[in-house]
Design a protein around this motif. Structure first.
Motif, mmCIF file in Angstrom:
data_model
loop_
_atom_site.group_PDB
_atom_site.id
_atom_site.type_symbol
_atom_site.label_atom_id
_atom_site.label_comp_id
_atom_site.label_asym_id
_atom_site.label_seq_id
_atom_site.Cartn_x
_atom_site.Cartn_y
_atom_site.Cartn_z
ATOM 1 N N LYS A 1 0.858 -1.184 0.000
ATOM 2 C CA LYS A 1 0.000 0.000 0.000
ATOM 3 C C LYS A 1 0.892 1.230 0.000
ATOM 4 C CE LYS A 1 -3.653 2.262 2.732
ATOM 5 N NZ LYS A 1 -4.682 2.260 1.685
ATOM 6 N N ARG A 2 0.659 2.140 -0.968
ATOM 7 C CA ARG A 2 1.454 3.366 -1.041
ATOM 8 C C ARG A 2 0.601 4.540 -0.569
ATOM 9 N NH1 ARG A 2 3.669 5.266 -6.202
ATOM 10 N NH2 ARG A 2 1.594 4.717 -6.947
ATOM 11 N N ALA A 3 0.588 4.771 0.731
ATOM 12 C CA ALA A 3 -0.088 5.970 1.231
ATOM 13 C C ALA A 3 0.689 7.218 0.834
ATOM 14 C CB ALA A 3 -0.228 5.893 2.741
ATOM 15 N N ASP A 4 1.991 7.066 0.664
ATOM 16 C CA ASP A 4 2.849 8.149 0.177
ATOM 17 C C ASP A 4 2.988 7.989 -1.331
ATOM 18 O OD1 ASP A 4 4.726 10.021 -0.434
ATOM 19 O OD2 ASP A 4 6.347 9.140 0.759
ATOM 20 N N ARG A 5 2.217 8.781 -2.088
ATOM 21 C CA ARG A 5 2.208 8.641 -3.545
ATOM 22 C C ARG A 5 3.500 9.114 -4.195
ATOM 23 N NH1 ARG A 5 -1.120 4.804 -5.194
ATOM 24 N NH2 ARG A 5 -3.149 4.968 -4.192
ATOM 25 N N SER A 6 4.373 9.764 -3.435
ATOM 26 C CA SER A 6 5.657 10.166 -3.998
ATOM 27 C C SER A 6 6.655 9.011 -4.030
ATOM 28 C CB SER A 6 6.250 11.336 -3.194
ATOM 29 O OG SER A 6 6.620 10.916 -1.887
ATOM 30 N N PHE A 7 6.311 7.890 -3.421
ATOM 31 C CA PHE A 7 7.209 6.741 -3.463
ATOM 32 C C PHE A 7 7.379 6.318 -4.917
ATOM 33 C CE2 PHE A 7 8.109 2.148 -3.101
ATOM 34 C CZ PHE A 7 9.247 2.230 -2.322
ATOM 35 N N PRO A 8 8.627 6.161 -5.404
ATOM 36 C CA PRO A 8 8.865 6.073 -6.851
ATOM 37 C C PRO A 8 8.484 4.750 -7.504
ATOM 38 C CG PRO A 8 10.941 5.872 -5.645
ATOM 39 C CD PRO A 8 9.888 6.219 -4.635
ATOM 40 N N VAL A 9 8.174 3.715 -6.738
ATOM 41 C CA VAL A 9 7.862 2.402 -7.302
ATOM 42 C C VAL A 9 6.374 2.128 -7.140
ATOM 43 C CG1 VAL A 9 8.393 -0.070 -7.236
ATOM 44 C CG2 VAL A 9 10.176 1.604 -6.709
ATOM 45 N N SER A 10 5.723 1.647 -8.185
ATOM 46 C CA SER A 10 4.294 1.357 -8.099
ATOM 47 C C SER A 10 4.046 0.203 -7.131
ATOM 48 C CB SER A 10 3.737 0.998 -9.476
ATOM 49 O OG SER A 10 4.205 -0.277 -9.876
ATOM 50 N N SER A 11 2.823 0.101 -6.667
ATOM 51 C CA SER A 11 2.474 -0.982 -5.733
ATOM 52 C C SER A 11 2.679 -2.343 -6.379
ATOM 53 C CB SER A 11 1.027 -0.833 -5.271
ATOM 54 O OG SER A 11 0.850 0.353 -4.530
ATOM 55 N N ASN A 12 2.242 -2.506 -7.629
ATOM 56 C CA ASN A 12 2.390 -3.803 -8.303
ATOM 57 C C ASN A 12 3.861 -4.183 -8.475
ATOM 58 O OD1 ASN A 12 -0.355 -4.165 -8.516
ATOM 59 N ND2 ASN A 12 -0.497 -3.368 -10.606
ATOM 60 N N GLU A 13 4.669 -3.203 -8.867
ATOM 61 C CA GLU A 13 6.085 -3.490 -9.058
ATOM 62 C C GLU A 13 6.758 -3.820 -7.724
ATOM 63 O OE1 GLU A 13 9.778 -4.070 -10.819
ATOM 64 O OE2 GLU A 13 7.741 -4.055 -11.638
ATOM 65 N N ALA A 14 6.401 -3.086 -6.668
ATOM 66 C CA ALA A 14 6.961 -3.376 -5.352
ATOM 67 C C ALA A 14 6.576 -4.775 -4.884
ATOM 68 C CB ALA A 14 6.491 -2.329 -4.348
ATOM 69 N N GLU A 15 5.340 -5.186 -5.150
ATOM 70 C CA GLU A 15 4.909 -6.532 -4.783
ATOM 71 C C GLU A 15 5.715 -7.598 -5.531
ATOM 72 O OE1 GLU A 15 0.263 -5.300 -3.768
ATOM 73 O OE2 GLU A 15 0.756 -6.352 -5.635
ATOM 74 N N ARG A 16 5.956 -7.369 -6.804
ATOM 75 C CA ARG A 16 6.738 -8.336 -7.575
ATOM 76 C C ARG A 16 8.168 -8.455 -7.039
ATOM 77 N NH1 ARG A 16 3.589 -6.310 -11.986
ATOM 78 N NH2 ARG A 16 5.133 -4.675 -12.416
ATOM 79 N N ARG A 17 8.786 -7.311 -6.760
ATOM 80 C CA ARG A 17 10.176 -7.346 -6.279
ATOM 81 C C ARG A 17 10.282 -8.004 -4.908
ATOM 82 N NH1 ARG A 17 13.009 -1.526 -7.665
ATOM 83 N NH2 ARG A 17 12.221 -1.275 -9.805
ATOM 84 N N LEU A 18 9.386 -7.656 -4.018
ATOM 85 C CA LEU A 18 9.431 -8.252 -2.687
ATOM 86 C C LEU A 18 9.106 -9.735 -2.735
ATOM 87 C CD1 LEU A 18 7.700 -5.365 -0.703
ATOM 88 C CD2 LEU A 18 10.138 -5.976 -0.645
ATOM 89 N N GLY A 19 8.169 -10.124 -3.612
ATOM 90 C CA GLY A 19 7.846 -11.538 -3.782
ATOM 91 C C GLY A 19 9.028 -12.324 -4.309
ATOM 92 N N ALA A 20 9.761 -11.734 -5.275
ATOM 93 C CA ALA A 20 10.951 -12.404 -5.813
ATOM 94 C C ALA A 20 12.017 -12.587 -4.729
ATOM 95 C CB ALA A 20 11.501 -11.597 -6.984
ATOM 96 N N LEU A 21 12.161 -11.586 -3.864
ATOM 97 C CA LEU A 21 13.126 -11.683 -2.770
ATOM 98 C C LEU A 21 12.783 -12.854 -1.849
ATOM 99 C CD1 LEU A 21 15.522 -10.280 -1.245
ATOM 100 C CD2 LEU A 21 13.763 -9.010 0.018
ATOM 101 N N LEU A 22 11.500 -13.004 -1.540
ATOM 102 C CA LEU A 22 11.086 -14.099 -0.661
ATOM 103 C C LEU A 22 11.282 -15.451 -1.338
ATOM 104 C CD1 LEU A 22 7.853 -12.528 0.881
ATOM 105 C CD2 LEU A 22 9.951 -13.073 2.106
ATOM 106 N N LEU A 23 10.962 -15.551 -2.624
ATOM 107 C CA LEU A 23 11.152 -16.815 -3.337
ATOM 108 C C LEU A 23 12.624 -17.203 -3.402
ATOM 109 C CD1 LEU A 23 8.630 -16.650 -6.329
ATOM 110 C CD2 LEU A 23 8.630 -18.279 -4.432
#
Length: 405
Positions: free
Chosen positions: A110-132
């Protein structure tokens, strides 16, 4: 990276418009009181409250928050720098703590701070890859995984927590946000459940109990005070419990009124005394455990005839419940085992054999014409005892000054 507790507001609070801040401040106050934390241990953001607690405090605070109305859910969380590397390290810690093997998981960002440079979907993919990469036996499931890793990017920080650690709060509105009410507390199953439901809607509820000594013993009063102790855990404040003597009134009614009308007249006399108390102490409503059709006094006709005695706002939270619903609620909130203790209340001690099911206000007024209504109400109100009830104590306080009520 540090640990804290993330509390989500009940969604209803977010709809309060210009009054939202008042409701949220009440919620924060109640959270701190329940957790026994000073004000500087809470931080407020829209829709979230963060409580800073030590490792030693964590379990006790989490248990206490489960009884704070206005909290939708809460969970221990990691607070990190607002970047993917730090959030990823927090997700790894969460995953490692589960000790799951061959688990399914998903990541929600969840991006409550819309200035965060990575989209929510992209952040989910990257974090998911890290866990895998760290847990190659795990698999992704975005429908019903064993574990959701939640990450929220907010202004200045990121927060990560696990679905396995998140607990449901009781929801509703913060106690005190809707004013004060007085609840009739008989000692049965229904009345404490009704008081709890009124508190869940933001009312700060105190109790009034009509004690018919010597027809009922001290155990009946003690039972009601113990119910008030349970309610005080949910209120996060002491419950003021008023105990009013009712034996004189019941004796007079039993001598002067037809037996079929006893219960209805008792209730009207209780209402008169309660109204005096409400006016003196500025309560806005009377909460009762009435349930439509459950007993003879609770037919539509009888409820209307009882209500005609006084002009007050009366709340009946259980009106459409059946007994199974009420018992389930009483078990949930912790009052059931006390309520079923075999000590009679004032009305069961004078239960008529053939109660009237369709009385009228006029019939009750005619029956009461034989009674010294004002004198009996005065005696009841002037004999009030006041107890300050907390979860772990019951203390008798100075008698309330109600002589001019």
């Amino acid at each position: 990276m540090n640990r804290l507790i993330l509390v989500k507001d009940a969604p209803e609070i977010g709809l309060k418009g210009k009054n939202r801040n008042r409701f949220r401040q009440r919620l924060i106050q109640n959270l701190l009181r329940a957790a026994e934390l000073p004000p500087d241990r809470a931080r407020d953001e829209p829709g979230r409250v963060y409580l800073h607690v030590s490792a030693e405090e964590m379990d006790g605070v989490l248990d206490a928050l489960g009884r704070v109305f206005g909290a939708h859910s809460f969970a221990p969380a990691y607070r990190t720098e607002p970047n993917l590397d730090a959030a990823g390290e927090a997700c790894l810690r969460i995953a490692e703590s589960t000790r799951l093997e061959n688990a399914s998981f998903g990541v929600r960002v969840k991006r409550a701070d819309r200035s965060f440079p990575v989209s929510s979907n992209e952040a989910e993919r990257r974090l998911g890859a890290l866990l895998l990469n760290r847990f190659p036996s795990w698999r992704v499931d975005l429908t019903a995984p064993d574990l959701w890793a939640h990450v929220e990017f907010r202004h200045g920080s990121a927060y990560a927590y696990s679905s396995l650690d998140e607990r449901a709060g009781p929801g509703g509105m913060p106690v005190g946000a809707s004013g004060k009410a007085l609840a009739l507390l008989s000692g049965g199953i229904d009345s404490p459940a009704a008081a709890w439901m009124a508190m869940r809607r933001g009312l700060s509820v105190d109790a009034v109990h009509f004690h018919s000594f010597p027809f009922t013993g001290e155990k009946a009063k003690e039972k009601c005070l113990n119910l008030a102790r349970v309610l005080s855990r949910w209120k996060t404040l002491p419950v003021n419990a008023y105990v009013l003597p009712f034996a004189e009134t019941q004796t007079a009614v039993a001598q002067k009124v037809d037996q079929s009308l006893w219960t209805l007249v008792f209730r009207r006399m209780m209402d008169r005394a309660a109204l005096r108390l409400m006016k003196a102490r500025r309560y806005r409503a009377l909460v009762t455990g009435d349930n439509l059709g459950q007993v003879a006094s609770q037919t539509v006709e009888n409820l209307a005839a009882m209500d005609a005695a006084v002009d007050m706002l009366r709340l009946r939270p259980l009106i459409a419940y059946d007994k199974v619903d009420t018992i389930a609620l009483a078990r949930r909130i912790g009052t059931y085992e006390i309520s079923i203790l075999p000590y009679e209340d004032c009305c069961t001690a004078f239960a008529p054999k053939q109660p009237k099911t369709k009385a009228t206000a006029r019939a009750l007024e005619q029956a009461e014409a034989a009674l010294p209504v004002e004198a009996l109400t005065d005696a009841c109100v002037n004999g009030a005892q006041l107890y300050r009830v907390r979860p772990d104590s019951v203390e008798e306080a100075d008698a309330p000054d109600l002589k001019n009520a």
